[in-house]
Design a protein around this motif. Structure first.
Motif, PDB file in Angstrom:
ATOM      1  N   GLN A  53      -2.995  -2.992   6.247  1.00 28.29           N
ATOM      2  CA  GLN A  53      -3.557  -2.684   4.937  1.00 28.29           C
ATOM      3  C   GLN A  53      -3.955  -3.964   4.202  1.00 28.29           C
ATOM      4  OE1 GLN A  53      -3.509   0.854   3.472  1.00 28.29           O
ATOM      5  NE2 GLN A  53      -5.232  -0.250   2.584  1.00 28.29           N
ATOM      6  N   LYS A  54      -3.141  -5.006   4.324  1.00 26.93           N
ATOM      7  CA  LYS A  54      -3.493  -6.289   3.714  1.00 26.93           C
ATOM      8  C   LYS A  54      -4.783  -6.834   4.316  1.00 26.93           C
ATOM      9  CE  LYS A  54      -1.890 -11.065   3.105  1.00 26.93           C
ATOM     10  NZ  LYS A  54      -0.845 -12.062   3.429  1.00 26.93           N
TER      11      LYS A  54
ATOM     12  N   ARG B  60       0.039   6.069   4.266  1.00 26.97           N
ATOM     13  CA  ARG B  60      -1.105   5.698   5.076  1.00 26.97           C
ATOM     14  C   ARG B  60      -0.658   5.360   6.488  1.00 26.97           C
ATOM     15  NH1 ARG B  60      -5.729   7.198   4.616  1.00 26.97           N
ATOM     16  NH2 ARG B  60      -6.533   5.336   5.620  1.00 26.97           N
TER      17      ARG B  60
ATOM     18  N   ALA C 271      -7.276  -5.098   5.412  1.00 29.00           N
ATOM     19  CA  ALA C 271      -8.395  -4.332   4.851  1.00 29.00           C
ATOM     20  C   ALA C 271      -8.646  -4.663   3.389  1.00 29.00           C
ATOM     21  CB  ALA C 271      -8.123  -2.836   5.016  1.00 29.00           C
ATOM     22  N   ASP C 272      -7.585  -4.830   2.605  1.00 33.27           N
ATOM     23  CA  ASP C 272      -7.732  -5.000   1.158  1.00 33.27           C
ATOM     24  C   ASP C 272      -7.869  -6.455   0.721  1.00 33.27           C
ATOM     25  OD1 ASP C 272      -7.589  -2.306   0.721  1.00 33.27           O
ATOM     26  OD2 ASP C 272      -5.481  -2.302   0.113  1.00 33.27           O
TER      27      ASP C 272
ATOM     28  N   PRO D 139       0.825  -1.201   0.000  1.00 31.52           N
ATOM     29  CA  PRO D 139       0.000   0.000   0.000  1.00 31.52           C
ATOM     30  C   PRO D 139       0.861   1.253   0.000  1.00 31.52           C
ATOM     31  CG  PRO D 139       0.169  -0.873   2.206  1.00 31.52           C
ATOM     32  CD  PRO D 139       0.904  -1.830   1.308  1.00 31.52           C
TER      33      PRO D 139
ATOM     34  N   THR E 115       2.126  -1.952   9.477  1.00 31.27           N
ATOM     35  CA  THR E 115       1.126  -1.117   8.800  1.00 31.27           C
ATOM     36  C   THR E 115       0.710  -1.767   7.487  1.00 31.27           C
ATOM     37  OG1 THR E 115       2.029   0.883   9.817  1.00 31.27           O
ATOM     38  CG2 THR E 115       0.634   1.173   7.878  1.00 31.27           C
ATOM     39  N   ARG E 116       1.644  -2.345   6.780  1.00 31.90           N
ATOM     40  CA  ARG E 116       1.290  -3.017   5.528  1.00 31.90           C
ATOM     41  C   ARG E 116       0.465  -4.280   5.793  1.00 31.90           C
ATOM     42  NH1 ARG E 116       6.292  -1.745   1.375  1.00 31.90           N
ATOM     43  NH2 ARG E 116       6.235   0.501   1.752  1.00 31.90           N
TER      44      ARG E 116
ATOM     45  N   ILE F 235      -5.909   3.670   8.538  1.00 26.86           N
ATOM     46  CA  ILE F 235      -6.521   2.468   7.966  1.00 26.86           C
ATOM     47  C   ILE F 235      -7.594   1.933   8.908  1.00 26.86           C
ATOM     48  CG2 ILE F 235      -6.090   0.140   7.112  1.00 26.86           C
ATOM     49  CD1 ILE F 235      -3.133   1.052   6.679  1.00 26.86           C
TER      50      ILE F 235
ATOM     51  N   ARG G 263     -11.341   1.712   7.613  1.00 23.30           N
ATOM     52  CA  ARG G 263     -11.715   0.373   7.163  1.00 23.30           C
ATOM     53  C   ARG G 263     -12.122  -0.564   8.296  1.00 23.30           C
ATOM     54  NH1 ARG G 263      -9.583  -0.572   2.114  1.00 23.30           N
ATOM     55  NH2 ARG G 263     -11.019  -2.335   2.068  1.00 23.30           N
TER      56      ARG G 263
END
Length: 620
Positions: A321-322, A36, A324-325, A32, A317-318, A41, A45
């Protein structure tokens, strides 16, 4: 109330692919944007995800179903406590004095009353629930949502004495990790003023005695000395540290030391995609969150260096994000560990769908609170992560145990891939389980289907009497040698395991010396089997499941048209047969579908003096 950042695009490419079941659904989300923040996030999300369930639980209660699965059923004995814990967070962050806050207080009162009347909840449910009540009390909200009639009911229910004998503190038909559950319940009862202090200290002492007894080399064995060093091994120091910190209990030096060791494994696994722990049971989403929990509490307690903390914050943080996505499926309005080619173990079956949504979201929320306490609230530094990754060793061996049998984990960083090679025992119930075999594991590229017993990249002998033998469990003399950018790892076993029973048994009539070779773009395994006297076998078998597709066999070599593995070739195991996996034959890995199944079967092999079996894999 924390600031809500400007919303961003709600659906990432991988989330869309996962919902549609397309070919890329098995791959991790793309990195991401580094700007962010973790809290951003969560605000955009994760919190809306929890608010969605707040509304549905309050309105539908026992009738609630998610993707056609009943949310409250006998399949999930912990869901009620997870409801109280997660919905307490939603209420806590709602602005006071607003009509929305008043509405949610009334909804929360109904939710707590509903949960307190449900039968069959136990152990972890009690810990989740009492943790949520403590959050409410700390926020000054407990009296608003739990009048005396409800609170007295919960005070009777939420107790550790139902599964730990209060006289001698022996567990009642439960594994030893439940001492941690009992400690948490006892300590929260003391903080709520329900019990006088003392019981939690007794239980904690009992727990630490067990940890000390079964923590060879500073790593926790999930079994009483049988060698099951898996995700839980890495996770347990962080679970204990998180619980101790949350209950205002000092973290003992032994737990800090174990947390440091777990952090080193988590950091060696770090990558820009946000992928986590790759082998054993309960991985996939929980493999990702294990490293989030480990590194966040380690940063809060000062176990990490400043450089490690900065890199770990960006890595975590990534992972958020994973979540959420990739893990949240917008079509289901749920985390998805079960469909579109994904598969998890039976313990986390889809009957637990509501609980898995709530507990995973709260793990992220609580990890962010630890990062905030550690001083990380802004945008993560992509440069700090890149520098840290560039400085990691290409190969690192972690020794778990050097007792009668050796246990270890090799992590190889190979051309952007992070590969784990577990040299452990799954012990009773798991020693021949595919995710515990001494075979390479990597998120998205070398995954195996849970709840299976395939001879995945590990030869299996079927003897004349029908009994099977495999080179697992009895490992000794693990040693490594680096020559330039190539690593040689050697391990000996003076017995093979009899496969088929619940627990492993040794057959010392056969032995094996194994050499693993890691080089840029390739990996190799060579097994040299020996027998004290000639052995007649019905078959020698080996299998390989992969996310690569379009496999074509040319002689002993299989080449794949697409996917992370470019080719695999074996010697001494017979000719390969390739099967494309789809429809009823499809197999799922934790992060997505497996596309090809390769089988080798050598009929009626004879093991006289020695026999060699070898395979070599190349990466695309």
């Amino acid at each position: 109330m924390r600031r809500i950042e400007v919303a961003f695009v709600m659906l990432g490419l991988c989330a869309l692919c996962a919902a549609a079941g397309c070919a890329s659904a098995g791959r991790a989300a793309a990195p991401p944007p580094a700007e962010r923040t973790m809290q951003g996030i969560i605000d955009d999300r994760v919190v809306p995800h929890l608010e969605h369930y707040f509304e549905r639980i309050a309105a539908e209660r026992g009738a609630l179903a998610i993707d056609g699965v009943p949310a409250f059923s006998e399949s999930d004995h912990f869901v009620g406590g997870k409801v109280i814990s997660s919905m307490a967070y939603v209420l806590e962050r709602t602005p006071r004095g607003t009509p929305e806050f008043a509405r949610r207080v009334e909804m929360m009162r109904g939710i707590v009353d509903f949960v307190s009347r449900q039968p069959g909840y136990a152990t972890w449910n009690h810990l989740y629930a009492i943790k949520g009540l403590h959050r409410l009390e700390r926020a000054g909200l407990l009296d608003d949502v739990a009048p005396d009639s409800i609170l007295n009911r919960l005070r009777t229910q939420l107790d550790w004495r139902g599964f730990v004998d209060p006289t001698d503190l022996h567990l009642i038909n439960l594994p030893t990790n439940y001492y941690g559950v009992a400690f948490g319940i006892a300590r929260y009862r003391e903080l709520l003023g329900w019990d006088r202090p003392g019981d939690s200290e007794r239980i904690l002492a009992k727990l630490l005695t067990h940890v000390r007894e079964y923590s060879a080399e500073g790593y926790m064995d999930e079994t009483p000395g049988d060698g099951r060093f898996d995700r839980y091994t890495v996770l347990i120091p962080s679970e204990l540290a998180i619980l101790l910190t949350a209950t205002e209990t000092p973290v003992p030096p032994m737990i800090r030391d174990m947390l440091r060791r777990s952090s080193e494994i988590a950091l060696q696994l770090a990558n820009p995609r946000g992928d986590g722990f790759p082998y054993g049971r309960s991985i996939g989403l929980y493999g990702d969150l294990a490293t989030v929990q480990v590194l966040s509490i380690a940063a809060r307690l000062g176990v990490l260096t400043p450089e490690e903390s900065a890199a770990a914050y960006a890595y975590n943080t990534r992972m958020v994000q994973k979540y959420a996505d990739f893990w949240i499926d917008p079509a289901m309005r749920s985390v998805n560990m079960w469909d579109h080619g994904r598969r998890t173990d039976e313990y986390r079956n889809k009957g637990r769908i509501l609980g898995e949504n709530l507990s995973t979201a709260m793990q992220i929320v609580e990890a962010e609170e630890d990062w905030e306490a550690a001083g990380f609230t802004g945008a993560p530094s992509a440069a700090a992560l890149d520098r840290f990754l560039a400085g990691l060793p290409r190969y690192r061996l972690f020794r778990f145990s050097t007792g009668e049998y050796e246990r270890a984990l090799l992590i190889a960083r190979n051309g952007g891939r992070v590969i784990a090679l577990p040299l452990i025992s799954g012990a009773r119930g798991y020693y021949a389980s595919t995710p515990y075999l001494p075979a390479p594991a990597a998120v998205g590229s070398l995954e195996t289907p849970p709840n299976t017993q395939l001879p995945h990249l590990v030869p299996r002998w079927t003897l004349a009497d029908g009994g099977a033998r495999m080179p697992v469990v009895y490992m000794r003399a693990i040693r490594t040698e680096e020559r330039g950018d190539t690593l040689y790892l050697r391990v000996s076993q003076d017995a093979l395991a009899r496969v088929g029973d619940a627990a492993p048994r040794a057959d010392s009539s056969m032995s094996v010396n194994t050499t693993f070779v890691f080089a840029p773009g390739s990996m190799e395994r060579r097994d040299v089997f020996r027998a004290a006297r000639p052995v007649t076998a019905r078959a020698l078998e080996m299998e390989f499941v992969t996310a690569s597709s379009g496999g074509t066999a040319r002689g002993g070599r299989v080449e794949f048209a697409a996917g992370p593995v470019a080719s695999i070739e074996a010697w001494g195991a017979g000719e390969p047969v390739v099967e494309a996996l789809s429809g009823p034959q499809a197999l799922g890995g934790p992060n997505g579908p497996l596309r090809s199944h390769v089988r080798w079967n050598r009929a009626n092999p004879t093991l006289g003096g020695s026999a060699e079996v070898r395979w070599r894999m190349t990466w695309r």
